[in-house]
Design a protein around this motif. Structure first.
Motif, PDB file in Angstrom:
ATOM      1  N   LEU A 121      17.821  46.016  84.192  1.00 22.47           N
ATOM      2  CA  LEU A 121      19.032  45.680  84.945  1.00 22.47           C
ATOM      3  C   LEU A 121      18.982  44.225  85.419  1.00 22.47           C
ATOM      4  O   LEU A 121      19.971  43.481  85.318  1.00 22.47           O
ATOM      5  N   ARG A 122      17.824  43.802  85.890  1.00 21.23           N
ATOM      6  CA  ARG A 122      17.663  42.427  86.371  1.00 21.23           C
ATOM      7  C   ARG A 122      17.797  41.424  85.226  1.00 21.23           C
ATOM      8  O   ARG A 122      18.464  40.386  85.362  1.00 21.23           O
ATOM      9  N   ARG A 132      24.137  38.229  81.102  1.00 21.73           N
ATOM     10  CA  ARG A 132      25.412  38.857  80.736  1.00 21.73           C
ATOM     11  C   ARG A 132      26.554  37.850  80.855  1.00 21.73           C
ATOM     12  O   ARG A 132      26.720  37.196  81.883  1.00 21.73           O
ATOM     13  N   GLU A 165      21.490  41.309  83.863  1.00 18.84           N
ATOM     14  CA  GLU A 165      22.380  40.659  84.830  1.00 18.84           C
ATOM     15  C   GLU A 165      22.271  39.143  84.732  1.00 18.84           C
ATOM     16  O   GLU A 165      23.260  38.409  84.929  1.00 18.84           O
ATOM     17  N   SER A 166      21.086  38.639  84.394  1.00 19.60           N
ATOM     18  CA  SER A 166      20.882  37.186  84.318  1.00 19.60           C
ATOM     19  C   SER A 166      21.462  36.568  83.047  1.00 19.60           C
ATOM     20  O   SER A 166      21.682  35.354  83.009  1.00 19.60           O
ATOM     21  N   ASN A 175      32.681  44.508  84.127  1.00 20.39           N
ATOM     22  CA  ASN A 175      31.570  43.780  84.739  1.00 20.39           C
ATOM     23  C   ASN A 175      30.485  44.732  85.203  1.00 20.39           C
ATOM     24  O   ASN A 175      29.857  44.511  86.233  1.00 20.39           O
ATOM     25  N   GLU A 176      30.279  45.802  84.430  1.00 21.67           N
ATOM     26  CA  GLU A 176      29.290  46.809  84.788  1.00 21.67           C
ATOM     27  C   GLU A 176      28.099  46.754  83.833  1.00 21.67           C
ATOM     28  O   GLU A 176      28.243  46.360  82.675  1.00 21.67           O
ATOM     29  N   ILE A 177      26.941  47.166  84.338  1.00 22.98           N
ATOM     30  CA  ILE A 177      25.748  47.308  83.505  1.00 22.98           C
ATOM     31  C   ILE A 177      25.261  48.741  83.621  1.00 22.98           C
ATOM     32  O   ILE A 177      25.054  49.244  84.735  1.00 22.98           O
TER      33      ILE A 177
END
Length: 545
Positions: free
Chosen positions: A198-199, A205, A202-203, A180-182
């Motif tokens: 990153l933002r 993934r 995350e939305s 669960n990493e980016i």
């Protein structure tokens, strides 16, 4: 002292390593369908060959393929195991390549085989991570099915290198299950861009999937990233379906071919031409390009000329001049590249470059800089991996050593393979380690000698002139040939023509046969070959006696 060092620094070296901004490189890809069903892929940067790949379409396994394998033998001393993947040689799996999520991988594999798992990991319970210092014998039982991914092709006597740290590579992202990493590529240096990516990721993934954002994702929209993640998710679903009721060894997911992989990893605005010889390959690549970069679709061209593709675009000549033990540089300097069991050795030789100039340090640096650029190209072109030792021409100035080291790192930036460059030692030696994922490209450029047919032996030269004279006599006396021209090697021409006044063999033939025999030669003619021609320039065949 500092002023002295700056004064002694050649201005052109400063420009090349520190001040000069890199120009936009144009890239051209040539895909040639070879005889036997294989494909040859050549990448040119500014018309210069930098990579060549050979892709066998009937190859059983490729890097990136995911295989349901079977554990064959655990090696406690190496903390590794031999794994049966359905290839003639067992693959090699080290404990360090299991990945921290190996328990989740094993659990999911067993569930998928039993038909109890789907590609959706949202409701899958991820197991605790394993320790980096564990033992492989405590993870697997003998003959356990193991889900592995191929990370290296067989090299020499070694089989495939395997990993249980499964990942699915797309154009913009790499999808990693059970995490669960980016992570964002370090080559994206802008803080604002890193936060934006990153933002966005995350939305979109999927749950229980980690994501690595690749360098080419810089500036891309959320739609581009989402489409790439969706494509990788479909692949994971396909693999999950293939695992149901599967028995090992069995390939459950295939990576795309090398051509598509190169396009996926390398395509950028600097690509201005992709030329292919196969209509089927042309359609496939054009479709792929239209999906990942619609604005670049027009660069794909179908070649239909009669001249072989690599000959037409000067690639064959570059291959012949580049591969081999000796590599000549434009200045007259040259490299000697040799391979040993443990490492590769590159020796830089100045040739005539440093002959009559008193500025030895400056000349040495010029040769070293030219050699460094060519060495970086050679490592990439031949795909040389492992340990590389380079013996540059000695330079004494510490600042020049720093310049050379920085230049080598700059020249190696275009290399996608992971590599580490150590500074020059006090003996002028540079050490490089480069990632090895497949066998080194080795193209034989030497050709069989047409004279000896590779045996290293020719017939007795002392009898050659006797044989020529016997056939000449037969042509004149039996076949009544007139105005004969004898075509030989220049050495034989000199032998037949030498002598004082009228004492040469050619004049003896004139007196003996009553006609003049013209003798011509060419250095391209093998020394033990000769031909007879008539007055019209047509070759005369000697009839059986």
């Amino acid at each position: 002292m500092a002023d002295e060092i700056i004064t002694n620094k050649p201005p052109e070296l400063v420009d090349k390593t520190e001040k000069k901004q890199p120009a936009q490189v144009t890239r051209e890809l040539y895909v040639n369908t070879a005889t036997g069903g294989g494909i040859e892929i050549a990448l040119l940067e500014d018309k210069k060959l930098v990579e060549i790949q050979q892709d066998q379409l009937n190859s059983s396994f490729s890097i990136g393929d995911i295989v349901l394998a079977r554990l064959q033998k655990v090696l406690p001393g190496l903390n590794a195991a031999f794994v049966d993947i359905g290839f003639q040689k067992n693959g090699f799996l080290h404990y360090s390549d299991l990945g921290s999520q190996i328990r989740s991988v094993q659990k999911y594999t067993n569930m998928a085989i039993a038909g109890q798992a789907t590609g959706d990991l949202a409701n899958f319970k991820i197991e605790p991570e394993t320790y980096k210092t564990g033992r492989i014998g405590n993870v697997f039982s003998k003959r356990d099915p193991v889900l592995v991914q191929i990370t290296k092709e067989p090299i020499s006597t070694k089989g495939h290198r395997l990993s249980c740290d499964i990942s699915l590579a797309g154009r913009y992202v790499v999808l990693i299950p059970f995490k669960n990493e980016i992570n964002i590529s370090k080559k994206i240096t802008s803080g604002d861009e890193r936060k934006r990516l990153l933002r966005l990721v995350e939305s979109i993934r999927p749950k229980n999937f980690g994501v690595i954002v690749r360098t080419v994702a810089e500036g891309k929209t959320v739609a581009d990233l989402h489409e790439d993640i969706e494509t990788m998710s479909k692949k994971w679903n396909e693999m999950s379906t293939a695992l149901k009721d599967a028995t090992s060894p069995r390939k459950v997911l295939s990576e795309m071919d090398k051509t598509s992989t190169m396009l996926r990893d390398m395509l950028n605005p600097s690509f201005n031409k992709i030329v292919v010889t196969s209509k089927e390959m042309f359609d496939d690549i054009r479709t792929y390009i239209s999906r990942i970069a619609p604005d670049k679709e027009s660069i794909v061209q179908l070649y239909s000329g009669k001249t072989p593709l690599f000959d037409q675009f000067d690639i064959t000549r570059q291959i012949k001049s580049t591969f081999g033990k000796t590599v000549n540089l434009d200045s007259g300097a040259y490299l000697i590249i040799e391979h040993t069991e443990a490492l590769h050795v590159v020796d830089v030789n100045s040739g005539h470059k440093m002959g009559n100039d008193d500025n030895m340090e400056g000349n040495a640096m010029k040769v070293n800089m030219e050699a460094a650029e060519e060495i970086a190209r050679q490592l990439r072109l031949r795909d040389i991996g492992g340990i590389i030792v380079i013996d540059f021409i000695d330079v004494r100035n510490p600042e020049n050593k720093r310049i050379l080291n920085n230049a080598m790192m700059n020249f190696m930036k275009a290399d996608k393979a992971r590599h580490t460059i150590l500074p020059l030692s006090k003996f002028g030696i540079m050490q490089i380690t480069r990632q090895r994922v497949k066998p080194q490209i080795n193209i034989v450029t030497s050709e069989t000698c047409p004279t000896c047919n590779g045996t290293g032996l020719i017939g007795p030269s002392i009898l050659l002139s006797d044989d020529i004279e016997k056939k000449l006599e037969h042509l004149i006396t039996k076949q009544n040939q007139k105005k004969i021209t004898l075509f030989v090697h220049p050495y034989l021409e000199s032998y037949f023509k030498q002598g004082i006044l009228f004492s040469s063999i050619q004049w003896k033939w004139r007196r003996k046969y009553g006609q003049w025999v013209t003798i011509d030669s060419s250095e391209s003619n093998p020394i033990n070959e000769y031909h007879f021609y008539d007055k019209n320039g047509e070759e005369i065949e000697v009839e059986a006696k």
